[in-house]
Design a protein around this motif. Structure first.
Motif, PDB file in Angstrom:
ATOM      1  N   TRP A 161       0.873  -1.177   0.000  1.00 17.91           N
ATOM      2  CA  TRP A 161       0.000   0.000   0.000  1.00 17.91           C
ATOM      3  C   TRP A 161       0.908   1.225   0.000  1.00 17.91           C
ATOM      4  CZ3 TRP A 161      -5.529  -0.462   1.717  1.00 17.91           C
ATOM      5  CH2 TRP A 161      -6.247   0.722   1.454  1.00 17.91           C
ATOM      6  N   LEU A 162       0.851   1.991  -1.079  1.00 14.58           N
ATOM      7  CA  LEU A 162       1.673   3.192  -1.211  1.00 14.58           C
ATOM      8  C   LEU A 162       0.830   4.440  -1.040  1.00 14.58           C
ATOM      9  CD1 LEU A 162       3.896   2.528  -4.387  1.00 14.58           C
ATOM     10  CD2 LEU A 162       4.570   2.318  -1.998  1.00 14.58           C
ATOM     11  N   VAL A 163       1.297   5.354  -0.208  1.00 14.06           N
ATOM     12  CA  VAL A 163       0.744   6.705  -0.154  1.00 14.06           C
ATOM     13  C   VAL A 163       1.885   7.646  -0.519  1.00 14.06           C
ATOM     14  CG1 VAL A 163      -0.277   8.516   1.261  1.00 14.06           C
ATOM     15  CG2 VAL A 163      -0.981   6.132   1.598  1.00 14.06           C
ATOM     16  N   LEU A 164       1.706   8.359  -1.620  1.00 19.72           N
ATOM     17  CA  LEU A 164       2.744   9.247  -2.139  1.00 19.72           C
ATOM     18  C   LEU A 164       2.195  10.661  -2.277  1.00 19.72           C
ATOM     19  CD1 LEU A 164       4.004   6.970  -5.072  1.00 19.72           C
ATOM     20  CD2 LEU A 164       4.902   7.059  -2.730  1.00 19.72           C
ATOM     21  N   HIS A 165       3.067  11.646  -2.066  1.00 20.71           N
ATOM     22  CA  HIS A 165       2.678  13.024  -2.332  1.00 20.71           C
ATOM     23  C   HIS A 165       2.758  13.263  -3.833  1.00 20.71           C
ATOM     24  CE1 HIS A 165       2.684  17.432  -2.189  1.00 20.71           C
ATOM     25  NE2 HIS A 165       2.138  17.295  -0.991  1.00 20.71           N
ATOM     26  N   GLU A 166       1.928  14.162  -4.322  1.00 25.01           N
ATOM     27  CA  GLU A 166       1.912  14.477  -5.759  1.00 25.01           C
ATOM     28  C   GLU A 166       3.277  14.922  -6.268  1.00 25.01           C
ATOM     29  OE1 GLU A 166      -0.495  17.371  -8.925  1.00 25.01           O
ATOM     30  OE2 GLU A 166      -1.108  17.296  -6.814  1.00 25.01           O
ATOM     31  N   ARG A 167       4.095  15.475  -5.380  1.00 29.02           N
ATOM     32  CA  ARG A 167       5.442  15.908  -5.797  1.00 29.02           C
ATOM     33  C   ARG A 167       6.256  14.749  -6.351  1.00 29.02           C
ATOM     34  NH1 ARG A 167       5.052  18.985  -0.889  1.00 29.02           N
ATOM     35  NH2 ARG A 167       6.082  17.290   0.221  1.00 29.02           N
ATOM     36  N   ILE A 200      -1.560  12.027  -2.494  1.00 23.49           N
ATOM     37  CA  ILE A 200      -1.992  13.225  -1.769  1.00 23.49           C
ATOM     38  C   ILE A 200      -1.753  14.427  -2.667  1.00 23.49           C
ATOM     39  CG2 ILE A 200      -1.600  14.694   0.243  1.00 23.49           C
ATOM     40  CD1 ILE A 200      -0.701  12.204   1.757  1.00 23.49           C
ATOM     41  N   ARG A 201      -2.823  15.154  -2.998  1.00 25.40           N
ATOM     42  CA  ARG A 201      -2.692  16.301  -3.883  1.00 25.40           C
ATOM     43  C   ARG A 201      -1.812  17.384  -3.274  1.00 25.40           C
ATOM     44  NH1 ARG A 201      -5.971  16.712  -8.502  1.00 25.40           N
ATOM     45  NH2 ARG A 201      -4.457  18.359  -8.910  1.00 25.40           N
ATOM     46  N   ASP A 202      -1.061  18.049  -4.135  1.00 25.77           N
ATOM     47  CA  ASP A 202      -0.229  19.172  -3.713  1.00 25.77           C
ATOM     48  C   ASP A 202      -1.065  20.442  -3.807  1.00 25.77           C
ATOM     49  OD1 ASP A 202       1.674  21.022  -3.122  1.00 25.77           O
ATOM     50  OD2 ASP A 202       3.084  20.435  -4.696  1.00 25.77           O
ATOM     51  N   GLU A 203      -1.533  20.915  -2.668  1.00 23.51           N
ATOM     52  CA  GLU A 203      -2.377  22.105  -2.628  1.00 23.51           C
ATOM     53  C   GLU A 203      -1.621  23.328  -2.130  1.00 23.51           C
ATOM     54  OE1 GLU A 203      -5.648  20.816  -0.241  1.00 23.51           O
ATOM     55  OE2 GLU A 203      -6.608  19.749  -1.916  1.00 23.51           O
ATOM     56  N   GLY A 204      -0.290  23.204  -2.066  1.00 21.36           N
ATOM     57  CA  GLY A 204       0.520  24.354  -1.695  1.00 21.36           C
ATOM     58  C   GLY A 204       0.477  24.725  -0.228  1.00 21.36           C
ATOM     59  N   ARG A 205       0.040  23.795   0.616  1.00 21.42           N
ATOM     60  CA  ARG A 205       0.034  24.090   2.051  1.00 21.42           C
ATOM     61  C   ARG A 205       0.309  22.807   2.832  1.00 21.42           C
ATOM     62  NH1 ARG A 205      -5.004  22.801   4.419  1.00 21.42           N
ATOM     63  NH2 ARG A 205      -6.596  22.172   2.898  1.00 21.42           N
ATOM     64  N   TYR A 206       0.776  23.005   4.055  1.00 20.59           N
ATOM     65  CA  TYR A 206       1.098  21.869   4.921  1.00 20.59           C
ATOM     66  C   TYR A 206      -0.182  21.176   5.347  1.00 20.59           C
ATOM     67  CZ  TYR A 206       2.715  19.239   8.971  1.00 20.59           C
ATOM     68  OH  TYR A 206       2.981  18.246   9.863  1.00 20.59           O
ATOM     69  N   ARG A 207      -0.174  19.844   5.294  1.00 26.58           N
ATOM     70  CA  ARG A 207      -1.353  19.079   5.696  1.00 26.58           C
ATOM     71  C   ARG A 207      -0.930  17.925   6.594  1.00 26.58           C
ATOM     72  NH1 ARG A 207      -4.791  17.228   0.767  1.00 26.58           N
ATOM     73  NH2 ARG A 207      -6.393  17.014   2.370  1.00 26.58           N
ATOM     74  N   ASP A 249      -1.428   5.356  13.354  1.00 25.09           N
ATOM     75  CA  ASP A 249      -2.349   6.501  13.367  1.00 25.09           C
ATOM     76  C   ASP A 249      -1.967   7.505  12.279  1.00 25.09           C
ATOM     77  OD1 ASP A 249      -3.802   5.463  15.448  1.00 25.09           O
ATOM     78  OD2 ASP A 249      -2.825   6.655  17.004  1.00 25.09           O
ATOM     79  N   ALA A 250      -0.660   7.765  12.150  1.00 27.86           N
ATOM     80  CA  ALA A 250      -0.182   8.695  11.129  1.00 27.86           C
ATOM     81  C   ALA A 250      -0.517   8.186   9.732  1.00 27.86           C
ATOM     82  CB  ALA A 250       1.318   8.920  11.275  1.00 27.86           C
ATOM     83  N   TYR A 251      -0.364   6.880   9.526  1.00 23.29           N
ATOM     84  CA  TYR A 251      -0.633   6.323   8.200  1.00 23.29           C
ATOM     85  C   TYR A 251      -2.128   6.367   7.878  1.00 23.29           C
ATOM     86  CZ  TYR A 251       0.522   3.745   4.015  1.00 23.29           C
ATOM     87  OH  TYR A 251       0.709   3.397   2.696  1.00 23.29           O
ATOM     88  N   ASP A 252      -2.953   6.112   8.875  1.00 21.90           N
ATOM     89  CA  ASP A 252      -4.402   6.207   8.673  1.00 21.90           C
ATOM     90  C   ASP A 252      -4.786   7.627   8.261  1.00 21.90           C
ATOM     91  OD1 ASP A 252      -4.784   3.554   9.249  1.00 21.90           O
ATOM     92  OD2 ASP A 252      -5.377   3.890  11.343  1.00 21.90           O
ATOM     93  N   LEU A 253      -4.165   8.626   8.885  1.00 21.44           N
ATOM     94  CA  LEU A 253      -4.444  10.019   8.532  1.00 21.44           C
ATOM     95  C   LEU A 253      -3.979  10.322   7.114  1.00 21.44           C
ATOM     96  CD1 LEU A 253      -5.404  12.845   9.171  1.00 21.44           C
ATOM     97  CD2 LEU A 253      -3.233  13.280  10.354  1.00 21.44           C
ATOM     98  N   LEU A 254      -2.822   9.815   6.741  1.00 22.41           N
ATOM     99  CA  LEU A 254      -2.315  10.021   5.393  1.00 22.41           C
ATOM    100  C   LEU A 254      -3.255   9.412   4.353  1.00 22.41           C
ATOM    101  CD1 LEU A 254       1.441   9.241   6.085  1.00 22.41           C
ATOM    102  CD2 LEU A 254       0.578  11.422   5.239  1.00 22.41           C
ATOM    103  N   ARG A 255      -3.770   8.237   4.632  1.00 21.64           N
ATOM    104  CA  ARG A 255      -4.700   7.606   3.696  1.00 21.64           C
ATOM    105  C   ARG A 255      -5.996   8.408   3.592  1.00 21.64           C
ATOM    106  NH1 ARG A 255      -4.426   1.135   4.883  1.00 21.64           N
ATOM    107  NH2 ARG A 255      -5.245   1.817   6.878  1.00 21.64           N
ATOM    108  N   ALA A 256      -6.403   8.993   4.726  1.00 25.39           N
ATOM    109  CA  ALA A 256      -7.622   9.808   4.709  1.00 25.39           C
ATOM    110  C   ALA A 256      -7.415  11.093   3.908  1.00 25.39           C
ATOM    111  CB  ALA A 256      -8.038  10.143   6.145  1.00 25.39           C
ATOM    112  N   LEU A 257      -6.210  11.659   3.967  1.00 26.22           N
ATOM    113  CA  LEU A 257      -5.904  12.880   3.229  1.00 26.22           C
ATOM    114  C   LEU A 257      -5.730  12.609   1.735  1.00 26.22           C
ATOM    115  CD1 LEU A 257      -3.267  14.486   5.638  1.00 26.22           C
ATOM    116  CD2 LEU A 257      -5.584  15.333   5.207  1.00 26.22           C
ATOM    117  N   ALA A 258      -5.390  11.381   1.379  1.00 28.08           N
ATOM    118  CA  ALA A 258      -5.099  11.044  -0.011  1.00 28.08           C
ATOM    119  C   ALA A 258      -6.374  10.877  -0.828  1.00 28.08           C
ATOM    120  CB  ALA A 258      -4.274   9.753  -0.068  1.00 28.08           C
ATOM    121  N   MET A 259      -6.200  10.936  -2.143  1.00 30.69           N
ATOM    122  CA  MET A 259      -7.306  10.715  -3.062  1.00 30.69           C
ATOM    123  C   MET A 259      -7.700   9.242  -3.059  1.00 30.69           C
ATOM    124  SD  MET A 259      -5.633  12.880  -6.199  1.00 30.69           S
ATOM    125  CE  MET A 259      -7.018  12.613  -7.325  1.00 30.69           C
ATOM    126  N   PRO A 260      -8.951   8.921  -3.412  1.00 30.63           N
ATOM    127  CA  PRO A 260      -9.354   7.517  -3.539  1.00 30.63           C
ATOM    128  C   PRO A 260      -8.504   6.804  -4.585  1.00 30.63           C
ATOM    129  CG  PRO A 260     -11.277   8.958  -3.527  1.00 30.63           C
ATOM    130  CD  PRO A 260     -10.076   9.850  -3.626  1.00 30.63           C
TER     131      PRO A 260
END
Length: 277
Positions: A161-167, A200-207, A249-260
């Protein structure tokens, strides 16, 4: 004229696994009265690479060891067994425990905000990434990194399971052609039933924890989960229950912030066409 040195004493306990592998190759080759050119032709590599492997100067690829077991009549899987020991020499010693854990893992949950993780890197992408550090033995490091990917291809593959930032999609590593190949690889992973990729979309702010260092949660058939955190100059493993729980917990939050999942695949494909077609 090529000058060949005599094989080292195979009983010498001081031989490293890498040198021992090369020594066994030389012993079998000379026993069959085969030149390095002939062996190279049989295992699909050049004479110079055969020489480097025999001297213990290069870590052979899996295909070389498999080829030796086929070419030499008394191989009987010996070269693959020796190769697994020799491969350790391509990793920094501090990384050995992680590789051993990764190989046993039934599930990997990875986060990276900057680059594609090594477990899914193409050869050209891995070479470009590792080359930046100007390491010794670049080819050996690339060989070792790609070999780790075997866990995704075995009969019962490790679930990824990969969660990557758009960057990760837009940071050009090496060249546009290298990036095109790498994004196609990510799409392939995303479309494999045993794996997941979220962006995770790059929206130009810390999330939330998006600014965190790359890390991976490893799950096993038996035993508790552990965490490996990337760092400089080396990564480290966390096994304490509280630390693992914090990482989960951190990974669960990252998955929630990421796109489907489907939208993530669509974004990868969109960036591929927009930036690297």
């Amino acid at each position: 004229m090529t000058v060949e040195l005599s094989p080292d004493d195979a009983t010498d306990p001081g031989l490293s696994p890498l040198r021992n592998f090369g020594n066994e190759v030389m012993l079998e080759r000379t026993r069959m009265n085969m030149s390095r050119v002939e062996l190279g032709r049989a295992v699909a590599c050049g004479e110079s690479l055969v020489a480097k492997i025999e001297r213990g100067d290069r870590v052979p690829q899996r295909e070389f060891a498999e080829g030796c077991d086929q070419v030499f009549p008394h191989g009987n899987g010996r070269f693959m067994r020796l190769w697994r020991l020799a491969l350790r020499y391509a990793y920094p010693p501090w990384f050995w425990p992680y590789v051993a854990l990764e190989k046993k893992a039934t599930g990997l949950r990875m986060f990276n905000p900057v680059v594609a993780p090594g477990i899914v890197q193409t050869r050209s992408y891995a070479t470009a990434i590792l080359k930046e550090g100007r390491p010794k033995g670049l080819e050996d490091l690339v060989t070792a990194r790609l070999e780790r990917q075997q866990i995704l291809q075995r009969e019962e593959p490790t679930g990824l399971w990969l969660v990557l930032h758009e960057r990760v999609l837009r940071n050009v590593v090496g060249s546009e052609e290298i990036m095109r190949e790498q994004l196609l690889r990510l799409l392939q992973i995303a479309e494999t039933s045993t794996h997941r990729v979220q962006i995770i979309r790059d929206e130009g702010r810390y999330r939330g924890p998006v600014g965190a260092a790359p890390f991976v949660l490893m799950s096993f058939e038996e035993g508790a989960d552990v965490v490996h955190v990337d760092g400089f100059p080396r990564g480290y493993v966390l096994a304490e229950q509280d630390e693992v729980a914090d990482a989960e917990d951190a990974y669960d939050l990252l998955r929630a912030l990421a796109m489907p999942l489907e939208e993530s695949a669509e974004l990868i494909n969109s960036v591929l066409k927009e930036c690297y077609s």
